[in-house]
Design an enzyme around this catalytic site. Structure first.
Site, mmCIF file in Angstrom:
data_model
loop_
_atom_site.group_PDB
_atom_site.id
_atom_site.type_symbol
_atom_site.label_atom_id
_atom_site.label_comp_id
_atom_site.label_asym_id
_atom_site.label_seq_id
_atom_site.Cartn_x
_atom_site.Cartn_y
_atom_site.Cartn_z
ATOM 1 N N ASN A 62 40.100 23.835 37.075
ATOM 2 C CA ASN A 62 39.438 24.881 36.276
ATOM 3 C C ASN A 62 40.409 25.726 35.454
ATOM 4 O O ASN A 62 40.104 26.829 35.063
ATOM 5 C CB ASN A 62 38.522 25.747 37.154
ATOM 6 C CG ASN A 62 39.261 26.554 38.193
ATOM 7 O OD1 ASN A 62 40.484 26.551 38.269
ATOM 8 N ND2 ASN A 62 38.500 27.262 39.014
ATOM 9 N N GLU A 94 49.096 40.425 43.202
ATOM 10 C CA GLU A 94 49.511 39.215 42.503
ATOM 11 C C GLU A 94 50.583 39.500 41.452
ATOM 12 O O GLU A 94 51.553 38.745 41.329
ATOM 13 C CB GLU A 94 48.294 38.536 41.869
ATOM 14 C CG GLU A 94 47.344 37.986 42.911
ATOM 15 C CD GLU A 94 45.998 37.545 42.385
ATOM 16 O OE1 GLU A 94 45.237 36.977 43.178
ATOM 17 O OE2 GLU A 94 45.691 37.769 41.189
ATOM 18 N N TYR A 129 47.896 32.420 47.535
ATOM 19 C CA TYR A 129 46.547 32.019 47.959
ATOM 20 C C TYR A 129 46.307 32.270 49.447
ATOM 21 O O TYR A 129 45.482 31.602 50.060
ATOM 22 C CB TYR A 129 46.321 30.543 47.630
ATOM 23 C CG TYR A 129 46.115 30.279 46.159
ATOM 24 C CD1 TYR A 129 44.969 30.718 45.501
ATOM 25 C CD2 TYR A 129 47.067 29.585 45.417
ATOM 26 C CE1 TYR A 129 44.769 30.480 44.147
ATOM 27 C CE2 TYR A 129 46.871 29.341 44.058
ATOM 28 C CZ TYR A 129 45.724 29.792 43.433
ATOM 29 O OH TYR A 129 45.532 29.545 42.093
ATOM 30 N N HIS A 189 43.603 30.909 36.763
ATOM 31 C CA HIS A 189 43.370 31.815 37.880
ATOM 32 C C HIS A 189 43.278 33.211 37.282
ATOM 33 O O HIS A 189 44.039 33.559 36.383
ATOM 34 C CB HIS A 189 44.530 31.771 38.881
ATOM 35 C CG HIS A 189 44.477 32.901 39.854
ATOM 36 N ND1 HIS A 189 43.715 32.863 40.991
ATOM 37 C CD2 HIS A 189 45.048 34.129 39.817
ATOM 38 C CE1 HIS A 189 43.833 34.006 41.632
ATOM 39 N NE2 HIS A 189 44.637 34.803 40.941
ATOM 40 N N LYS A 222 46.860 27.286 34.988
ATOM 41 C CA LYS A 222 47.227 26.330 36.031
ATOM 42 C C LYS A 222 47.841 25.071 35.404
ATOM 43 O O LYS A 222 47.777 24.877 34.178
ATOM 44 C CB LYS A 222 45.995 25.994 36.860
ATOM 45 C CG LYS A 222 45.430 27.189 37.624
ATOM 46 C CD LYS A 222 44.166 26.787 38.369
ATOM 47 C CE LYS A 222 43.583 27.941 39.151
ATOM 48 N NZ LYS A 222 42.363 27.531 39.869
#
Length: 186
Positions: free
Chosen positions: A148, A162, A85, A151, A45
């Site tokens: 975080n 994905e 998402y 992904h 990310k």
């Protein structure tokens, strides 16, 4: 499957003998190779990219024995991220997630290997980094859920969706790694 088609084509063309297994897999080793071909989608990310953690994250997957078959850096559009998402669309944090994910470049990757989806999630650690064990990527590199750094696909179906959302088929390298096949798998 592709390997079996290749073998059948070579036999048909007379390049290989169906009775010769040298250089080709037996049905048992073909089954093992198929099990080792599971793919997962992992994305570093924007916070992970900005903090310079891409190389460390790649190194962890490589050292574990997974094969990198696709990689690209891009700043994803809001539309692209909303599709990615889509399962979180009704969550209250959805707008801020999209804003954050569109705030900078993301490094999208496809990793391949035995149980890649499940093990990829284990390597990342819990979604909440404070609940992640030391030694996991999130346990070692981050503190808050909203930052975080990675992904990871949560199921094989999600991984397939994905991967096809982030990569065209021709962007995924299908190659045999002498290092991985011989030295990671029996």
């Amino acid at each position: 499957m592709k390997l079996l088609l290749l073998v059948a084509t070579l036999v048909t063309l007379g390049i290989a003998s169906s009775s010769s297994s040298e250089g080709f897999c037996s049905s048992n080793s073909c089954d093992k190779m198929a099990a080792n071909s599971e793919r997962t989608f992992i994305a570093v990310k924007p916070d992970g990219v900005q903090r310079g953690l891409v190389g460390d994250i790649i190194a962890r997957f490589e050292k574990r024995g997974y094969k990198l078959v696709a990689l690209k850096m891009m700043t994803a559009s809001r539309n692209h991220l909303e599709v990615h998402y889509q399962d979180l669309k009704e969550k209250p944090f959805f707008p801020s997630l999209i804003e954050y994910m569109a705030s900078g470049p993301v490094v999208a990757m496809v990793w391949q290997g035995l149980d890649a989806v499940k093990q990829g999630r284990v390597m990342l650690g819990a979604t909440n980094p404070l609940q992640s064990a030391p030694g996991t990527i999130r346990g070692d590199y981050c503190i808050q859920t909203g930052r975080n750094i990675c992904h990871g696909s949560d199921s094989v179906d999600s991984a397939n969706r994905e991967i096809s959302h982030w990569f065209k088929q021709e962007e995924i390298s299908d190659f045999e790694s002498a290092q991985i096949n011989k030295w990671v798998y029996e």
